[in-house]
Structure formats: structure tokens, C-alpha cells
Design a protein around this motif. Sequence first.
Motif, PDB file in Angstrom:
ATOM      1  N   ARG A 116       0.810  -1.217   0.000  1.00 52.72           N
ATOM      2  CA  ARG A 116       0.000   0.000   0.000  1.00 52.72           C
ATOM      3  C   ARG A 116       0.847   1.273   0.000  1.00 52.72           C
ATOM      4  O   ARG A 116       0.573   2.207  -0.751  1.00 52.72           O
ATOM      5  CB  ARG A 116      -0.878   0.035   1.257  1.00 52.72           C
ATOM      6  CG  ARG A 116      -2.223  -0.564   1.028  1.00 52.72           C
ATOM      7  CD  ARG A 116      -3.022  -0.612   2.316  1.00 52.72           C
ATOM      8  NE  ARG A 116      -4.352  -1.113   1.989  1.00 52.72           N
ATOM      9  CZ  ARG A 116      -5.373  -0.362   1.611  1.00 52.72           C
ATOM     10  NH1 ARG A 116      -5.261   0.928   1.559  1.00 52.72           N
ATOM     11  NH2 ARG A 116      -6.538  -0.886   1.287  1.00 52.72           N
ATOM     12  N   THR A 117       1.873   1.319   0.883  1.00 52.25           N
ATOM     13  CA  THR A 117       2.669   2.538   1.013  1.00 52.25           C
ATOM     14  C   THR A 117       3.356   2.873  -0.304  1.00 52.25           C
ATOM     15  O   THR A 117       3.342   4.016  -0.758  1.00 52.25           O
ATOM     16  CB  THR A 117       3.736   2.366   2.116  1.00 52.25           C
ATOM     17  OG1 THR A 117       3.091   1.832   3.262  1.00 52.25           O
ATOM     18  CG2 THR A 117       4.385   3.686   2.461  1.00 52.25           C
ATOM     19  N   ARG A 118       3.938   1.848  -0.913  1.00 54.01           N
ATOM     20  CA  ARG A 118       4.631   2.076  -2.175  1.00 54.01           C
ATOM     21  C   ARG A 118       3.649   2.546  -3.255  1.00 54.01           C
ATOM     22  O   ARG A 118       3.942   3.467  -4.019  1.00 54.01           O
ATOM     23  CB  ARG A 118       5.326   0.790  -2.607  1.00 54.01           C
ATOM     24  CG  ARG A 118       6.066   0.986  -3.903  1.00 54.01           C
ATOM     25  CD  ARG A 118       6.910  -0.188  -4.290  1.00 54.01           C
ATOM     26  NE  ARG A 118       7.320  -0.027  -5.686  1.00 54.01           N
ATOM     27  CZ  ARG A 118       7.859  -0.975  -6.415  1.00 54.01           C
ATOM     28  NH1 ARG A 118       8.054  -2.179  -5.887  1.00 54.01           N
ATOM     29  NH2 ARG A 118       8.192  -0.754  -7.665  1.00 54.01           N
ATOM     30  N   ARG A 119       2.476   1.935  -3.280  1.00 56.08           N
ATOM     31  CA  ARG A 119       1.482   2.338  -4.275  1.00 56.08           C
ATOM     32  C   ARG A 119       1.005   3.768  -4.017  1.00 56.08           C
ATOM     33  O   ARG A 119       0.794   4.534  -4.950  1.00 56.08           O
ATOM     34  CB  ARG A 119       0.296   1.365  -4.277  1.00 56.08           C
ATOM     35  CG  ARG A 119       0.565   0.101  -5.086  1.00 56.08           C
ATOM     36  CD  ARG A 119      -0.609  -0.856  -5.055  1.00 56.08           C
ATOM     37  NE  ARG A 119      -0.665  -1.586  -3.782  1.00 56.08           N
ATOM     38  CZ  ARG A 119      -1.775  -1.985  -3.202  1.00 56.08           C
ATOM     39  NH1 ARG A 119      -2.947  -1.721  -3.753  1.00 56.08           N
ATOM     40  NH2 ARG A 119      -1.731  -2.643  -2.070  1.00 56.08           N
ATOM     41  N   LEU A 120       0.881   4.118  -2.726  1.00 58.32           N
ATOM     42  CA  LEU A 120       0.464   5.480  -2.371  1.00 58.32           C
ATOM     43  C   LEU A 120       1.477   6.502  -2.895  1.00 58.32           C
ATOM     44  O   LEU A 120       1.125   7.511  -3.501  1.00 58.32           O
ATOM     45  CB  LEU A 120       0.321   5.623  -0.849  1.00 58.32           C
ATOM     46  CG  LEU A 120      -0.036   7.015  -0.332  1.00 58.32           C
ATOM     47  CD1 LEU A 120      -1.444   7.395  -0.749  1.00 58.32           C
ATOM     48  CD2 LEU A 120       0.090   7.098   1.180  1.00 58.32           C
ATOM     49  N   VAL A 121       2.764   6.198  -2.673  1.00 58.79           N
ATOM     50  CA  VAL A 121       3.821   7.121  -3.097  1.00 58.79           C
ATOM     51  C   VAL A 121       3.872   7.204  -4.622  1.00 58.79           C
ATOM     52  O   VAL A 121       3.848   8.287  -5.214  1.00 58.79           O
ATOM     53  CB  VAL A 121       5.191   6.678  -2.536  1.00 58.79           C
ATOM     54  CG1 VAL A 121       6.312   7.513  -3.130  1.00 58.79           C
ATOM     55  CG2 VAL A 121       5.186   6.797  -1.004  1.00 58.79           C
ATOM     56  N   GLU A 122       3.914   6.037  -5.283  1.00 58.16           N
ATOM     57  CA  GLU A 122       4.079   6.043  -6.739  1.00 58.16           C
ATOM     58  C   GLU A 122       2.858   6.605  -7.456  1.00 58.16           C
ATOM     59  O   GLU A 122       2.983   7.185  -8.539  1.00 58.16           O
ATOM     60  CB  GLU A 122       4.410   4.629  -7.238  1.00 58.16           C
ATOM     61  CG  GLU A 122       5.819   4.210  -6.839  1.00 58.16           C
ATOM     62  CD  GLU A 122       6.198   2.834  -7.369  1.00 58.16           C
ATOM     63  OE1 GLU A 122       5.342   2.163  -8.002  1.00 58.16           O
ATOM     64  OE2 GLU A 122       7.348   2.419  -7.139  1.00 58.16           O
ATOM     65  N   SER A 123       1.678   6.453  -6.841  1.00 51.03           N
ATOM     66  CA  SER A 123       0.473   6.971  -7.508  1.00 51.03           C
ATOM     67  C   SER A 123       0.500   8.498  -7.594  1.00 51.03           C
ATOM     68  O   SER A 123      -0.199   9.090  -8.405  1.00 51.03           O
ATOM     69  CB  SER A 123      -0.789   6.503  -6.785  1.00 51.03           C
ATOM     70  OG  SER A 123      -0.869   7.080  -5.487  1.00 51.03           O
ATOM     71  N   GLN A 124       1.318   9.134  -6.755  1.00 48.61           N
ATOM     72  CA  GLN A 124       1.405  10.598  -6.807  1.00 48.61           C
ATOM     73  C   GLN A 124       2.065  11.086  -8.097  1.00 48.61           C
ATOM     74  O   GLN A 124       2.024  12.272  -8.415  1.00 48.61           O
ATOM     75  CB  GLN A 124       2.154  11.140  -5.581  1.00 48.61           C
ATOM     76  CG  GLN A 124       1.466  10.803  -4.272  1.00 48.61           C
ATOM     77  CD  GLN A 124      -0.030  11.111  -4.313  1.00 48.61           C
ATOM     78  OE1 GLN A 124      -0.435  12.206  -4.659  1.00 48.61           O
ATOM     79  NE2 GLN A 124      -0.862  10.113  -3.995  1.00 48.61           N
TER      80      GLN A 124
END
Lengths: 220, 104
Positions: free
Chosen positions: A100-108
Amino acid sequence: MSSGEQAHRVRDGVRTALPLALGPLLFGLSFGVLADAAGIGAVAATVMSATTFAGSAQFGAVTVLDAGGTVVAAIMAAVFLNARYVAISVTVASIFPGGRTRRLVESQLIVDESWALSGRSGRFEWSILVGSGLLLYVLWVASTAVGTVLGDALGDPNGLGLDAAFAALFLTLLAPYLRGRRAIQAAALAAGITLVLTPVTPAGVPIVAAAAACLIGLKR
Amino acid sequence: MTDVWTVIVVVGVATVLFKAAGPVFLGRRALPGKVQSVVELLAPVMLAALVVTQTVGGDGELSLDARVPGVAAAAATLAVRRRAPLIGVMAIAAVVTALVRVVA
């Protein structure tokens, strides 16, 4: 896929976006100039570019503030402008790997341009979205900072026709949306609402009220 | 100054959540059709409103001044070349408006 291989593919993504770097660079410079003219301050403008990373919404919010609109009106204008990212991010939901954290960051790193580039082959590619998004992010933040300095040097921006230039900026961003009949109707209705309300309501209110024009989308 | 920072923080948080909506929260679930059609129209609607305020908006009134011919020139450019580069269209509007201001 190993992380080395991922890094390699992201570099390819960066390279894909390089030929298009000039546009975002000038766009960022313009935002810095506008923010400076609006008295936002160099630090605030740059922080906004680093945390929001969505040009039209930033221009929208600063324009409303500059016109004397309230904080609520500025926020609503920007939030309405950026709501499209809900729809956009759903189209690329499945290409982001990891937790989740990685997806949150990369989705930005999803912005109009990186999203469009990543789907050029007919299916969305993570490496191009992240690679081009990274390049655009660095350009956007850096050029905003430079633009605020440039704005200081330009002096009275309206004497140079910069006010008209920013109207032209919104018009150019609008142009690609005006394909379907419904989008044209909604945009025309929004323009009409804004025209009618401008003389009778406080600054910022017409723009927020114009958002109601999107309800044309409910029509069959 | 605090007003500006309030806008920056709220807009920043909202945008982070919007961009994460698909990859983190909704997954591949598509938005309901009606929501989708309304959300899709939000950007063009807001941009149209911004074009109007930035072209004829004044201090609580409509004001027809040198901005109008500048923006008209930009619109004509886009009518001829819909994919005209942003900075070129902005420059055309700025130059026309600045010239009208010098003459008027």
C-alpha cells in the motif's frame, strides 16, 4: 522483476518523456510567475508544486485567491479541477506493484501527461508512468521556484499582458476536452453561469457555482 | 499568509487521496457510470469558468478591456491548431493584450 531491472525500466520511462520536457518546464515557470504576481510567496508556491503536483488546480486556486476569492472558494475550485484524478487513477489501478505505502507514493506521479504517455502503446505501462512522472515532478517543482524569481524581475505583470496569457492558458488546457457534445454543452453552461454571477457575487463564488454545470453528465 | 497555507495543505491532501484512489483504495473497481460522467465533466467545466473570470472578471463586475482581444487571438489560434503549444498560445494573448494597452 528485480529492483535493478525496475530501475532500468524507469530510466526508459524518463527517456520517453524527455522530448516533451519543454512544455512542462514553461508551464512551471508560468505558475511561479503567477504565484509571485498573486503575492503567494516563493516558498509557498514551490511547496504547493511539490505537494499538489497538478498544474491546472494550482493555477485555479491561485487565480481565485488573486481575484480576492475566499479560502473555501480557492480550495473548492482546485478540488473540483483535480477530482478527475479519481477517474484517471482507477484506469491505472492494476499497474502499480508492491504494498500500500509504495502504491500510495508512486500513484502521486500520476499527472495528465505521465498518464497519457504511459498508455500510448494501448495498455498502461508502470515504468513509463513512474519514469515520466518523476521527470515531470522534478521539472515542475524546480521551474516553479525559478518562475517566482523570474516574476520578481518582470515587474508589473499585467502591463505585459500576463493576465490575458493566463486566460489563454486555461483556454489551451480546456481545448482538448471540447470533443464530445456534452463536454461542449457543460463548458458553455459553466461559462454562462460565471458570466451571470460575476457582477452579483463575491470573487470566487462564480467559479464554484459553475461546477454545477457538470451535472449535465447525469442527463441520458 | 495563513490563508495561503490552508489552501496548500487542504488541496495537497485532497489531491494525494484522489491520485491514490485507484491504486490504493478502489483497485480495479470502476466508478458507477453516472459518477464517472459527472467527474469527467468537472475539469472542462472548471476550466471554462476560469477562462471567463480571467478574461472579463473585474472587482465584482464584468470588465471588457484589453484582455478580450488577447484571449480572442488565443482562441483563434486554438481553432486553427487545436494542439498549438501552450506557451505559444499564451505569448500570442500576452502580446496582443500588451499592444492594445500601449495603443489605447
